[in-house]
Write an enzyme that holds these catalytic residues in place. Structure first.
Site, short mmCIF file in Angstrom:
data_model
loop_
_atom_site.label_atom_id
_atom_site.label_comp_id
_atom_site.label_asym_id
_atom_site.label_seq_id
_atom_site.Cartn_x
_atom_site.Cartn_y
_atom_site.Cartn_z
CB ILE A 18 -1.01 -0.01 1.18
CG1 ILE A 18 -2.13 0.99 0.88
CG2 ILE A 18 -0.33 0.29 2.51
CD1 ILE A 18 -3.41 0.70 1.55
CG ASP A 41 0.41 2.03 12.36
OD1 ASP A 41 0.67 3.10 11.78
OD2 ASP A 41 -0.03 1.96 13.53
CE1 TYR A 128 -4.65 -4.40 17.16
CE2 TYR A 128 -6.34 -3.11 16.06
CZ TYR A 128 -5.28 -3.19 16.95
OH TYR A 128 -4.87 -2.06 17.60
N1 AR6 Z 1 0.74 -3.08 2.28
C1 AR6 Z 1 -0.48 -3.65 2.33
N2 AR6 Z 1 -0.86 -4.50 3.32
C2 AR6 Z 1 0.04 -4.78 4.28
C3 AR6 Z 1 1.34 -4.22 4.30
C4 AR6 Z 1 1.68 -3.35 3.23
N3 AR6 Z 1 2.89 -2.77 3.18
N4 AR6 Z 1 1.98 -4.71 5.39
C5 AR6 Z 1 1.14 -5.55 6.02
N5 AR6 Z 1 -0.04 -5.61 5.36
P1 AR6 Z 1 -1.85 -5.32 10.39
P2 AR6 Z 1 -4.34 -4.97 11.96
C6 AR6 Z 1 -1.26 -6.37 5.64
O1 AR6 Z 1 -1.29 -6.22 11.41
O2 AR6 Z 1 -4.61 -6.44 11.94
C7 AR6 Z 1 -0.32 -2.43 13.99
O3 AR6 Z 1 0.74 -2.65 14.85
C8 AR6 Z 1 -1.15 -7.57 6.55
O4 AR6 Z 1 -0.64 -8.69 5.85
O5 AR6 Z 1 -0.99 -4.30 9.77
O6 AR6 Z 1 -5.47 -4.02 11.67
C9 AR6 Z 1 -1.21 -1.27 14.41
O7 AR6 Z 1 -0.48 -0.24 15.04
C10 AR6 Z 1 -2.62 -7.78 6.94
O8 AR6 Z 1 -3.31 -8.52 5.94
O9 AR6 Z 1 -3.16 -4.51 10.94
C11 AR6 Z 1 -2.18 -1.93 15.34
O10 AR6 Z 1 -1.66 -2.05 16.65
C12 AR6 Z 1 -3.17 -6.36 6.95
O11 AR6 Z 1 -2.18 -5.54 6.32
C13 AR6 Z 1 -2.37 -3.30 14.75
O12 AR6 Z 1 -1.17 -3.58 14.02
C14 AR6 Z 1 -3.45 -5.80 8.33
O13 AR6 Z 1 -2.46 -6.24 9.24
C15 AR6 Z 1 -3.52 -3.34 13.77
O14 AR6 Z 1 -3.73 -4.65 13.38
#
Ligand code: AR6
Length: 181
Positions: A18, A41, A128
């Protein structure tokens, strides 16, 4: 890649990162502190630079299901919409409504700012723990309904990180719009 038309708007799925998207806004799967974290994030703050965190500090947090906006710092996207999805427990703690609300509030905020193109990660399905198939169904249904409600938005793109996430969204989109191509 797969796309469907919702009225004159496009709902699109791509596999990728992203932080590389050139949509006007990208969404961040943040936590309620808005002070950064891992996953998407961490990647957004690393790629966008310290300005995003500085703006987040001034905002001072975001409740689950809501959304806040900052600029994109050094990212190709001009804006970052920070939204907080629910931590998945067992599906009986309002998770589905909170996840839908995160997408809905993000797209309302985009619309209020005149933003026409938005990219989303798969909110809540990493740290999450939200089950991917169910999260995909909620994400796509909510995006479809919001595109109808906000005719100023021309594109919602889901950027899925890895094949498993892409396949789950692809299957959910096929259920939602059987003639998607
Ligand atoms: N581009 C697109 N998607 C991604 C990327 C990227 N560069 N990197 C990871 N993902 P998560 P949550 C995907 O854990 O579950 C953080 O620490 C990943 O594979 O990022 O909402 C925040 O600060 C997954 O499918 O978010 C919160 O504390 C998706 O993004 C917590 O994590 C979401 O994974 C939020 O958890």
């Amino acid at each position: 890649m797969r796309g469907v038309k919702i009225g004159s708007a496009t709902l699109e799925l791509v596999e990728g990162d992203i932080t590389k998207q050139d949509t006007e806004a990208i969404a961040n799967a943040a936590n309620t502190s808005l002070l950064g974290g891992g996953g998407v994030d961490g990647a957004i703050h690393r790629a966008g630079g310290p300005q995003i965190l500085e703006e987040c500090r001034r905002i001072g947090g975001c409740p689950t299901g809501e959304a806040r906006i900052t600029t994109g710092g050094r990212l190709p996207a001009r804006w970052v919409i920070h939204t907080v999805g629910p931590v998945y427990r067992d599906g009986r703690h309002g998770e589905a409504e909170l996840l839908a609300r995160a997408y809905r509030n993000s797209l309302s905020l985009a619309s209020e700012h005149g933003i026409r193109t938005v990219a989303f990660p798969s909110i809540s399905t990493g740290a999450y723990g939200y089950p991917l198939a169910e999260a995909a169904r909620i994400a796509l249904t909510t995006a479809r309904d919001c595109l109808t409600a906000h005719p100023g938005i021309a594109l919602v793109r889901f950027v899925l990180f890895g094949q498993a996430a892409y396949r789950a969204y692809d299957a959910a989109l096929a259920q939602l719009v059987p003639d998607a191509s």
